[in-house]
Design an enzyme around this catalytic site. Structure first.
Site, mmCIF file in Angstrom:
data_model
loop_
_atom_site.group_PDB
_atom_site.id
_atom_site.type_symbol
_atom_site.label_atom_id
_atom_site.label_comp_id
_atom_site.label_asym_id
_atom_site.label_seq_id
_atom_site.Cartn_x
_atom_site.Cartn_y
_atom_site.Cartn_z
ATOM 1 N N PRO A 80 -16.381 -4.319 1.991
ATOM 2 C CA PRO A 80 -17.757 -4.690 2.344
ATOM 3 C C PRO A 80 -18.787 -3.689 1.834
ATOM 4 C CG PRO A 80 -16.662 -3.741 4.239
ATOM 5 C CD PRO A 80 -15.603 -3.926 3.190
ATOM 6 N N LEU A 81 -18.331 -2.487 1.466
ATOM 7 C CA LEU A 81 -19.223 -1.468 0.892
ATOM 8 C C LEU A 81 -18.973 -1.294 -0.601
ATOM 9 C CD1 LEU A 81 -19.103 1.237 3.709
ATOM 10 C CD2 LEU A 81 -20.916 -0.429 3.258
ATOM 11 N N ARG A 95 -14.434 8.961 -3.243
ATOM 12 C CA ARG A 95 -13.366 8.106 -3.760
ATOM 13 C C ARG A 95 -13.415 8.034 -5.275
ATOM 14 N NH1 ARG A 95 -11.493 2.255 -1.462
ATOM 15 N NH2 ARG A 95 -10.887 3.662 0.206
ATOM 16 N N GLN A 102 -17.147 9.330 8.636
ATOM 17 C CA GLN A 102 -17.447 8.066 7.978
ATOM 18 C C GLN A 102 -17.302 6.901 8.955
ATOM 19 O OE1 GLN A 102 -14.498 8.595 4.912
ATOM 20 N NE2 GLN A 102 -16.032 9.105 3.368
ATOM 21 N N TYR A 112 0.849 -1.196 0.000
ATOM 22 C CA TYR A 112 0.000 0.000 0.000
ATOM 23 C C TYR A 112 0.885 1.247 0.000
ATOM 24 C CZ TYR A 112 -3.856 -3.140 1.369
ATOM 25 O OH TYR A 112 -4.791 -4.149 1.425
#
Length: 316
Positions: A202-203, A223, A285, A54
């Site tokens: 998961p979203l 995003r 969030q 990452y």
């Protein structure tokens, strides 16, 4: 926040965990990222997931900096190995595992991670070599437990058949109302082996928040509108998917929660799921998403939602 046991380990992890893919060290301004990590702890999140790849080490470096002042026992830390870190550094060979775990620990500023995961399966390395190297990582005290991400059921079975090695305790698959493939064989197999799921996306990278409307411009600051974070989610941004997601909103309203909370609660309805990883660019969030932990929702509403999205295939 509710907590669940991670497979056949002694780790208790928060049902909602904080991920760092595309966000920390790369896509999210540092001040926002620090605020998100701080708020995560305030909300009871104790599980932080990252990977060496990452930001090519940037996410681990950021987390090492912001976690340094916190007691090591106050969080469960997971990272991963497999993807290229240089033109010559990739895979799950013994040499790579031993090299990458040390560099990850250095960036994270810790002497061990709680969970060290194979980011993918490495067909170029004998499985026995990988398992023995991972076992040595555990036996040397550099990781407490091991896991994998996106392995097939056959690969999982073969790993458990390697004698004299440490056993996996976690699986990290993509899993959501829009992506249910792990239910076919991976989840049943893992449940029988003492392996829990740590779910990524998961979203569906934010699509299941309902903020992306069919035919509309991407919301500013989302995003999807980000040059650094939006490219990986284009296959979700199709009319069929977005139309179906909009139809989920009344179901979530009937359940008395937001669509994000409903989608996360749907993932957590599966007993083999230990935690759902969420990304966050703003603390608010996390405040919304953590409310999904412990939600009790009528299973009939989940079945209604499953029917609505049944034909909304990714990229259709």
């Amino acid at each position: 926040m509710k907590y669940r046991k991670l497979g056949a380990s002694d780790l208790d992890v928060s049902e909602i965990s904080l991920g760092s893919w595309l966000t920390y060290g790369v896509g999210v301004p540092r001040d926002n990222a620090v605020a998100c990590v701080d708020r995560a702890f305030d909300l009871g999140i104790n599980f932080i997931d990252t990977a060496n790849v990452y930001g090519r080490g940037a996410a681990e470096t950021f987390l090492g900096e912001v976690l340094a002042a916190r007691p090591r026992a106050s969080y469960v830390l997971a990272t991963k190995v497999y993807f290229p870190m240089s033109p010559t550094d990739q895979g799950l060979s013994r040499a790579q595992i031993m090299k990458q775990v040390d560099t990850s620990l250095k960036r994270l500023r810790v002497d061990h991670v709680d969970l060290y995961q194979c980011h993918r399966y490495d067909p170029a390395t004998p499985l026995e070599e990988t398992m023995r190297a991972l076992s040595d990582v555990v036996r040397q005290g550099k990781a407490r437990y091991i896991g994998f991400s996106e392995w097939s059921s056959g690969q999982i079975e073969n790993a458990f058949a390697v004698a004299g090695t440490e056993r996996f305790v976690s699986s990290q698959p993509q899993y959501s109302l829009l992506w249910r493939k792990p239910e076919e064989s991976v989840i049943p197999l893992c449940a029988s082996k003492g392996v829990s799921q740590i779910v990524w996306s998961p979203l569906a990278q934010g699509v299941l928040t309902g903020k992306y409307a069919p035919g509309a411009a991407q919301p500013a600051g989302s995003r999807a509108s980000s040059e650094t974070m939006g490219q990986t989610m284009q296959s979700w941004l199709t009319p069929r998917v977005l139309d179906a997601v909009q139809k989920l909103k009344p179901v979530a309203a009937e359940a008395g929660c937001t669509l994000s909370q409903f989608a996360l609660a749907w993932v957590l309805r599966e007993p083999n799921v230990a935690s759902a990883i969420v990304g966050a660019s703003r603390p608010e969030q996390l405040e919304e998403n953590t409310r999904a932990s412990g939600l009790v929702i009528d299973p009939e509403l989940f079945r209604k939602a499953e029917t609505i999205v049944a034909d909304a295939g990714r990229g259709a």
